[in-house]
Motif scaffolding. Structure first.
Motif, mmCIF file in Angstrom:
data_model
loop_
_atom_site.group_PDB
_atom_site.id
_atom_site.type_symbol
_atom_site.label_atom_id
_atom_site.label_comp_id
_atom_site.label_asym_id
_atom_site.label_seq_id
_atom_site.Cartn_x
_atom_site.Cartn_y
_atom_site.Cartn_z
ATOM 1 N N ALA A 8 -5.157 -32.805 -76.883
ATOM 2 C CA ALA A 8 -4.900 -33.090 -78.295
ATOM 3 C C ALA A 8 -5.964 -32.451 -79.175
ATOM 4 N N ARG A 9 -5.565 -32.032 -80.362
ATOM 5 C CA ARG A 9 -6.515 -31.419 -81.291
ATOM 6 C C ARG A 9 -7.594 -32.405 -81.686
ATOM 7 N N THR A 10 -7.218 -33.652 -81.879
ATOM 8 C CA THR A 10 -8.165 -34.713 -82.205
ATOM 9 C C THR A 10 -7.581 -36.041 -81.759
ATOM 10 N N LEU A 11 -8.429 -36.982 -81.455
ATOM 11 C CA LEU A 11 -7.987 -38.318 -81.062
ATOM 12 C C LEU A 11 -7.920 -39.258 -82.263
ATOM 13 N N PRO B 37 -11.514 -29.340 -91.323
ATOM 14 C CA PRO B 37 -10.707 -30.111 -92.272
ATOM 15 C C PRO B 37 -11.134 -31.568 -92.391
ATOM 16 N N ALA B 38 -11.773 -32.113 -91.358
ATOM 17 C CA ALA B 38 -12.234 -33.503 -91.389
ATOM 18 C C ALA B 38 -13.206 -33.725 -90.243
ATOM 19 N N CYS B 39 -13.909 -34.831 -90.277
ATOM 20 C CA CYS B 39 -14.831 -35.170 -89.201
ATOM 21 C C CYS B 39 -14.051 -35.398 -87.909
ATOM 22 N N ALA B 40 -14.605 -34.941 -86.796
ATOM 23 C CA ALA B 40 -14.003 -35.099 -85.469
ATOM 24 C C ALA B 40 -12.694 -34.346 -85.326
ATOM 25 N N VAL B 41 -12.498 -33.327 -86.187
ATOM 26 C CA VAL B 41 -11.333 -32.447 -86.106
ATOM 27 C C VAL B 41 -11.863 -31.031 -85.962
ATOM 28 N N PRO B 42 -11.389 -30.265 -84.978
ATOM 29 C CA PRO B 42 -11.930 -28.926 -84.738
ATOM 30 C C PRO B 42 -11.799 -27.999 -85.940
ATOM 31 N N ASP B 43 -12.753 -27.114 -86.059
ATOM 32 C CA ASP B 43 -12.741 -26.100 -87.113
ATOM 33 C C ASP B 43 -11.543 -25.183 -86.949
ATOM 34 N N GLY B 44 -11.014 -24.721 -88.090
ATOM 35 C CA GLY B 44 -9.873 -23.819 -88.047
ATOM 36 C C GLY B 44 -10.242 -22.397 -87.703
ATOM 37 N N HIS B 45 -11.540 -22.115 -87.507
ATOM 38 C CA HIS B 45 -11.990 -20.766 -87.188
ATOM 39 C C HIS B 45 -12.672 -20.759 -85.822
ATOM 40 N N LYS B 46 -12.592 -19.653 -85.141
ATOM 41 C CA LYS B 46 -13.183 -19.534 -83.810
ATOM 42 C C LYS B 46 -14.699 -19.357 -83.865
ATOM 43 N N SER B 47 -15.191 -18.763 -84.919
ATOM 44 C CA SER B 47 -16.629 -18.518 -85.027
ATOM 45 C C SER B 47 -17.143 -19.039 -86.364
#
Length: 263
Positions: free
Chosen positions: A19-22, A124-134
Motif C-alpha cells: 500500500a502507498r500508505t497505511l 502530499p501529507a505526513c506518512a505518505v510517500p513523495d511524488g518524486h523519485k529524487s
C-alpha cells in the motif's frame, strides 16, 4: 562478519507493505483544498491585474491593492507616484511591485509547504510517500531562489507602507464601507508581513543575551506570537486582498454604491 542481537524483530526483514500508505483518514483532503483555493485565487488575481479597469474610485480615492502603486498612463488620478510605465496591455499598473509581492509569497515558509504538498506532492501529507523519485532540497535552480525570502520581505515591508498610504489617502474624503475594508486589509497585511520568519530573525536573531536588549526582546516576543499564526494570516490576507479588490471594482463599475458613514 555477522552480528547478532536479541529482542523482538531484530534481524528480521522489513514488512512487505504494498500500500502507498497505511493512513486510513482523508489525508488527501487538505492538499486538495489548498490546491483549489490557491488556483482560484491566482486565477482571479491574474484576471484582475490584466483587466486594466475598475481599479480606482476617484470620488473617495479608493485604490485596489492589486494596482498599487499605479504607475502607467492608464492610472489617471490614481497615479500618486507618477507614470513611468507605458500603457501596454502586458504591463500591469503595479508592475514594479507585483513581482516582489509574488516573490514574498512564493518564498514564504508556509506557502512553500502549501504548494509543495498540493501542487508538487512533495510529499502530499505526513506518512505518505513523495511524488518524486529524487529530492535535492532547495539547493538547485529554481528552488535555490527560496533563499531570497529575506530580501523579498524588505520589499514587502515597503509595499505595505504604500498600502497604508492608500488607506490614509482615502480617509481624507470621509468614512465609508470602502475605508473600513481598506483598513482591515492593511492591518491584516501588516500582521502577515511582520509575522514572517525572516522578520522574527531580524528582530531577535544573533543576540546572545536578551536581557541586554530589552526593546528587541519585546519586539521578538510580539513577532513570535504573530508568527504562531502565520499560516492563518497567510490565508486571511488572500481573502482580504480579494475582498478589497472586488469591492472597489464593484463601486468603480457602478454595480453598487459605497455605503457612506461620514462625508
Amino acid at each position: 562478519m555477522t552480528t547478532t542481537a536479541s529482542g523482538p524483530g531484530v534481524g528480521q526483514a522489513r514488512a512487505a507493505i504494498s500500500a502507498r500508505t497505511l493512513r486510513s483518514d482523508r489525508w488527501w483532503l487538505a492538499p486538495l483544498i489548498t490546491f483549489l483555493g490557491l488556483t482560484a485565487w491566482v486565477a482571479y488575481a491574474t484576471v484582475r491585474v490584466f483587466l486594466h479597469k475598475w481599479f480606482y474610485v476617484a470620488d473617495y480615492h479608493y485604490l485596489t491593492p492589486f494596482y498599487s502603486p499605479c504607475l502607467t498612463d492608464r492610472c489617471g488620478d490614481a497615479a500618486e507616484f507618477g507614470t513611468p510605465l507605458p500603457s501596454f496591455w502586458l504591463i500591469p499598473e503595479a508592475a514594479f511591485t507585483l513581482p516582489f509581492l509574488l516573490l514574498f509569497r512564493l518564498t514564504c515558509y508556509y506557502y512553500r509547504k502549501a504548494y509543495y504538498r498540493s501542487f508538487w506532492l512533495s510529499p502530499p501529507a505526513c506518512a505518505v510517500p513523495d511524488g518524486h523519485k529524487s529530492y535535492s532540497g532547495e539547493t538547485r535552480f529554481p528552488l535555490i531562489f527560496q533563499n531570497a525570502h529575506r530580501y523579498a520581505f524588505y520589499a514587502a515591508f515597503l509595499i505595505s507602507i504604500v498600502n497604508t498610504w492608500d488607506a490614509i489617502r482615502a480617509q481624507t474624503t470621509g468614512l465609508g464601507l470602502g475605508n473600513l475594508i481598506l483598513w482591515i486589509n492593511v492591518i491584516m497585511l501588516w500582521a502577515y508581513t511582520v509575522s514572517c520568519h525572516s522578520c522574527r530573525h531580524i528582530v531577535g536573531g544573533r543576540l546572545k543575551h536578551f536581557s541586554k536588549h530589552p526593546v528587541r526582546y519585546r519586539l521578538w516576543t510580539f513577532v513570535s506570537k504573530l508568527n504562531a499564526r502565520h499560516m492563518q494570516l497567510a490565508w486571511i490576507t488572500l481573502g482580504t486582498l480579494a475582498l478589497t479588490d472586488f469591492y472597489i471594482m464593484a463601486v468603480s463599475a457602478n454595480w453598487i454604491s459605497d455605503l457612506r458613514i461620514i462625508g
